[in-house]
Design a protein around this motif. Structure first.
Motif, PDB file in Angstrom:
ATOM      1  N   PHE A 120       0.838  -1.202   0.000  1.00  0.00           N
ATOM      2  CA  PHE A 120       0.000   0.000   0.000  1.00  0.00           C
ATOM      3  C   PHE A 120       0.871   1.249   0.000  1.00  0.00           C
ATOM      4  O   PHE A 120       1.788   1.375   0.811  1.00  0.00           O
ATOM      5  N   GLU A 121       0.571   2.141  -0.915  1.00  0.00           N
ATOM      6  CA  GLU A 121       1.319   3.382  -1.021  1.00  0.00           C
ATOM      7  C   GLU A 121       0.486   4.499  -0.393  1.00  0.00           C
ATOM      8  O   GLU A 121      -0.520   4.912  -0.949  1.00  0.00           O
ATOM      9  N   VAL A 122       0.929   4.965   0.760  1.00  0.00           N
ATOM     10  CA  VAL A 122       0.154   5.956   1.519  1.00  0.00           C
ATOM     11  C   VAL A 122       0.182   7.322   0.842  1.00  0.00           C
ATOM     12  O   VAL A 122       1.231   7.801   0.435  1.00  0.00           O
ATOM     13  N   GLU A 123      -0.982   7.930   0.716  1.00  0.00           N
ATOM     14  CA  GLU A 123      -1.068   9.276   0.142  1.00  0.00           C
ATOM     15  C   GLU A 123      -1.521  10.308   1.164  1.00  0.00           C
ATOM     16  O   GLU A 123      -1.106  11.455   1.118  1.00  0.00           O
ATOM     17  N   GLY A 124      -2.395   9.878   2.058  1.00  0.00           N
ATOM     18  CA  GLY A 124      -2.873  10.845   3.049  1.00  0.00           C
ATOM     19  C   GLY A 124      -3.424  10.146   4.270  1.00  0.00           C
ATOM     20  O   GLY A 124      -3.864   9.008   4.197  1.00  0.00           O
ATOM     21  N   ILE A 125      -3.382  10.863   5.387  1.00  0.00           N
ATOM     22  CA  ILE A 125      -3.911  10.297   6.619  1.00  0.00           C
ATOM     23  C   ILE A 125      -5.026  11.199   7.126  1.00  0.00           C
ATOM     24  O   ILE A 125      -4.848  12.414   7.252  1.00  0.00           O
ATOM     25  N   ASP A 126      -6.145  10.573   7.371  1.00  0.00           N
ATOM     26  CA  ASP A 126      -7.334  11.313   7.722  1.00  0.00           C
ATOM     27  C   ASP A 126      -7.791  10.887   9.114  1.00  0.00           C
ATOM     28  O   ASP A 126      -8.176   9.735   9.312  1.00  0.00           O
ATOM     29  N   ILE A 127      -7.736  11.802  10.061  1.00  0.00           N
ATOM     30  CA  ILE A 127      -8.186  11.483  11.413  1.00  0.00           C
ATOM     31  C   ILE A 127      -9.470  12.238  11.675  1.00  0.00           C
ATOM     32  O   ILE A 127      -9.520  13.466  11.568  1.00  0.00           O
ATOM     33  N   HIS A 128     -10.471  11.471  12.005  1.00  0.00           N
ATOM     34  CA  HIS A 128     -11.836  11.969  12.052  1.00  0.00           C
ATOM     35  C   HIS A 128     -12.410  11.558  13.403  1.00  0.00           C
ATOM     36  O   HIS A 128     -12.672  10.385  13.634  1.00  0.00           O
ATOM     37  N   ILE A 129     -12.568  12.513  14.283  1.00  0.00           N
ATOM     38  CA  ILE A 129     -13.084  12.212  15.617  1.00  0.00           C
ATOM     39  C   ILE A 129     -14.569  12.550  15.657  1.00  0.00           C
ATOM     40  O   ILE A 129     -14.938  13.712  15.487  1.00  0.00           O
ATOM     41  N   THR A 130     -15.392  11.539  15.843  1.00  0.00           N
ATOM     42  CA  THR A 130     -16.832  11.797  15.883  1.00  0.00           C
ATOM     43  C   THR A 130     -17.294  12.006  17.316  1.00  0.00           C
ATOM     44  O   THR A 130     -16.706  11.471  18.253  1.00  0.00           O
ATOM     45  N   GLY A 131     -18.327  12.779  17.484  1.00  0.00           N
ATOM     46  CA  GLY A 131     -18.850  13.027  18.820  1.00  0.00           C
ATOM     47  C   GLY A 131     -19.872  14.146  18.802  1.00  0.00           C
ATOM     48  O   GLY A 131     -20.470  14.426  17.772  1.00  0.00           O
ATOM     49  N   LYS A 132     -20.044  14.731  19.964  1.00  0.00           N
ATOM     50  CA  LYS A 132     -21.038  15.800  20.090  1.00  0.00           C
ATOM     51  C   LYS A 132     -20.382  17.049  20.645  1.00  0.00           C
ATOM     52  O   LYS A 132     -19.591  16.977  21.577  1.00  0.00           O
TER      53      LYS A 132
ATOM     54  N   LYS B  68     -21.305   0.975   9.480  1.00  0.00           N
ATOM     55  CA  LYS B  68     -21.261   1.740   8.234  1.00  0.00           C
ATOM     56  C   LYS B  68     -19.916   2.410   8.047  1.00  0.00           C
ATOM     57  O   LYS B  68     -19.326   2.883   9.007  1.00  0.00           O
ATOM     58  N   ARG B  69     -19.510   2.510   6.801  1.00  0.00           N
ATOM     59  CA  ARG B  69     -18.300   3.261   6.494  1.00  0.00           C
ATOM     60  C   ARG B  69     -18.531   4.112   5.253  1.00  0.00           C
ATOM     61  O   ARG B  69     -19.132   3.647   4.300  1.00  0.00           O
ATOM     62  N   PHE B  70     -18.021   5.325   5.278  1.00  0.00           N
ATOM     63  CA  PHE B  70     -18.224   6.216   4.150  1.00  0.00           C
ATOM     64  C   PHE B  70     -17.043   6.125   3.221  1.00  0.00           C
ATOM     65  O   PHE B  70     -15.904   6.210   3.664  1.00  0.00           O
ATOM     66  N   SER B  71     -17.324   5.946   1.951  1.00  0.00           N
ATOM     67  CA  SER B  71     -16.231   5.842   1.002  1.00  0.00           C
ATOM     68  C   SER B  71     -16.198   7.074   0.129  1.00  0.00           C
ATOM     69  O   SER B  71     -17.098   7.909   0.177  1.00  0.00           O
ATOM     70  N   ALA B  86      -8.678   0.719  12.313  1.00  0.00           N
ATOM     71  CA  ALA B  86      -8.348   1.705  11.285  1.00  0.00           C
ATOM     72  C   ALA B  86      -8.486   1.083   9.893  1.00  0.00           C
ATOM     73  O   ALA B  86      -8.631  -0.138   9.772  1.00  0.00           O
ATOM     74  N   HIS B  87      -8.453   1.933   8.865  1.00  0.00           N
ATOM     75  CA  HIS B  87      -8.593   1.438   7.503  1.00  0.00           C
ATOM     76  C   HIS B  87      -7.629   2.093   6.533  1.00  0.00           C
ATOM     77  O   HIS B  87      -7.298   3.272   6.687  1.00  0.00           O
ATOM     78  N   CYS B  88      -7.226   1.297   5.551  1.00  0.00           N
ATOM     79  CA  CYS B  88      -6.620   1.862   4.361  1.00  0.00           C
ATOM     80  C   CYS B  88      -7.729   1.924   3.324  1.00  0.00           C
ATOM     81  O   CYS B  88      -8.581   1.025   3.262  1.00  0.00           O
ATOM     82  N   TYR B  89      -7.714   2.971   2.530  1.00  0.00           N
ATOM     83  CA  TYR B  89      -8.726   3.088   1.484  1.00  0.00           C
ATOM     84  C   TYR B  89      -8.024   3.281   0.152  1.00  0.00           C
ATOM     85  O   TYR B  89      -7.309   4.272  -0.048  1.00  0.00           O
ATOM     86  N   ASP B  90      -8.225   2.322  -0.718  1.00  0.00           N
ATOM     87  CA  ASP B  90      -7.610   2.372  -2.042  1.00  0.00           C
ATOM     88  C   ASP B  90      -8.457   3.279  -2.931  1.00  0.00           C
ATOM     89  O   ASP B  90      -9.583   2.936  -3.294  1.00  0.00           O
ATOM     90  N   THR B  91      -7.898   4.445  -3.272  1.00  0.00           N
ATOM     91  CA  THR B  91      -8.664   5.435  -4.027  1.00  0.00           C
ATOM     92  C   THR B  91      -8.847   5.037  -5.491  1.00  0.00           C
ATOM     93  O   THR B  91      -9.665   5.633  -6.202  1.00  0.00           O
ATOM     94  N   VAL B  92      -8.093   4.051  -5.948  1.00  0.00           N
ATOM     95  CA  VAL B  92      -8.251   3.613  -7.336  1.00  0.00           C
ATOM     96  C   VAL B  92      -9.405   2.621  -7.456  1.00  0.00           C
ATOM     97  O   VAL B  92     -10.286   2.759  -8.298  1.00  0.00           O
ATOM     98  N   HIS B  93      -9.426   1.650  -6.567  1.00  0.00           N
ATOM     99  CA  HIS B  93     -10.457   0.607  -6.662  1.00  0.00           C
ATOM    100  C   HIS B  93     -11.608   0.803  -5.674  1.00  0.00           C
ATOM    101  O   HIS B  93     -12.498  -0.041  -5.592  1.00  0.00           O
ATOM    102  N   ASN B  94     -11.570   1.897  -4.903  1.00  0.00           N
ATOM    103  CA  ASN B  94     -12.609   2.147  -3.898  1.00  0.00           C
ATOM    104  C   ASN B  94     -12.814   0.925  -3.021  1.00  0.00           C
ATOM    105  O   ASN B  94     -13.890   0.312  -3.009  1.00  0.00           O
ATOM    106  N   ILE B 127      -9.593   6.424  11.860  1.00  0.00           N
ATOM    107  CA  ILE B 127      -8.338   6.678  11.157  1.00  0.00           C
ATOM    108  C   ILE B 127      -8.431   6.038   9.786  1.00  0.00           C
ATOM    109  O   ILE B 127      -8.658   4.839   9.655  1.00  0.00           O
ATOM    110  N   HIS B 128      -8.236   6.869   8.799  1.00  0.00           N
ATOM    111  CA  HIS B 128      -8.535   6.515   7.431  1.00  0.00           C
ATOM    112  C   HIS B 128      -7.308   6.884   6.596  1.00  0.00           C
ATOM    113  O   HIS B 128      -7.033   8.068   6.387  1.00  0.00           O
ATOM    114  N   ILE B 129      -6.572   5.876   6.171  1.00  0.00           N
ATOM    115  CA  ILE B 129      -5.364   6.139   5.394  1.00  0.00           C
ATOM    116  C   ILE B 129      -5.675   5.967   3.923  1.00  0.00           C
ATOM    117  O   ILE B 129      -6.024   4.875   3.487  1.00  0.00           O
ATOM    118  N   THR B 130      -5.581   7.045   3.170  1.00  0.00           N
ATOM    119  CA  THR B 130      -5.879   6.932   1.739  1.00  0.00           C
ATOM    120  C   THR B 130      -4.609   6.672   0.950  1.00  0.00           C
ATOM    121  O   THR B 130      -3.511   7.070   1.357  1.00  0.00           O
TER     122      THR B 130
END
Lengths: 134, 134
Positions: A120-132, B68-71, B86-94, B127-130
């Motif tokens: 896997f070639e990492v392009e970006g890291i997205d940290i998303h904290i859900t809550g209220k 549920k997970r948002f792609s 956590a997840h890796c998300y392949d932006t080419v193959h979704n 944590i979502h690694i694209t």
DNA sequence: ATCGTTGCAAATGGTTTGCAGTTTA
DNA sequence: TAAACTGCAAACCATTTGCAACGAT
């Protein structure tokens, strides 16, 4: 003093009044989806439709002026802060809050790169904290 | 030996053949959106429509059997692994890949709780690694 | 037998597209 | 003036809903 007109032109786009207004609106709103921008500009530009807003926002994203963010309410949000940063997401109001914490980002980035995820070639890291928000 | 039928009944839902098949399909696919499940079950259940798939998947989410997970391709994905990860998300193959690394999760969770984000009650950390699969 | 579930079709809602007329550079 | 952009309406596509027939308990 920063001229939004020049910012848009500098990105290779024509600086139409609508584009300037949309970018100003995004600056004000921080994180917004298309209908929030329509709403925000209704008085000043009553002819602006969602279609145009989407076109403009998308061209801004391509030009690197905005970044897309996915929210949990099935709408596409756009973010004026294009540098990498984490977010809190208020699940009640569907509202993003920036977390400008380079240390958190570095912590995760360093950990990820030390682990070297297989195939896997990492392009970006997205940290998303859900809550209220409280 | 785990009986999917009992898993579904245990969640308070009627164990219809369609539900059993949909859950089995999700087990096989790992992460999938509605149309992937329709496709996967087309031969065995030609009458299954997206509407039913959505209804069933949603009831599974409410029952805690799926998450549920948002792609990034505008589709809702469902995940059979309901524990936090956590997840890796392949932006080419979704396509999602699980990162089963409790250490990474702990690292971020500890950091977040030590910081105590103002006016925000944390419910979950995502944590979502694209990037691209290679 | 009852209540939840399926299947189908039609509705919904966010987003995109086509195109004619207009504007920026 | 040429190429890009706006505005409007119609199209699109993922998801939801209404309802009659059906099936699990």
């Amino acid at each position: 003093m920063l001229m939004i007109k020049d910012l848009i032109k500098g990105a290779g786009l024509k600086a139409t009044p609508q584009r300037i207004a949309i970018y100003e609106s995004m600056r004000k709103l921080g994180h917004a989806c298309a209908d929030m921008v329509v709403e925000d500009l209704r008085e000043k530009y009553p002819t602006l439709t969602v279609a145009t807003i989407y076109n403009v926002l998308e061209s801004f994203v391509e030009a690197g002026l905005l970044v897309k963010r996915f929210s949990l309410n099935h709408k596409m949000y756009f973010d004026v802060n294009t540098y990498e940063h984490a977010h809190c997401y208020d699940t009640v109001h569907n509202h993003f809050i920036d977390i400008d914490d380079p240390e958190l980002l570095k912590l995760v980035t360093d950990y990820i790169s030390s682990k070297e995820i297989e195939h896997f070639e990492v392009e970006g890291i997205d940290i998303h904290i859900t809550g209220k928000q409280k």
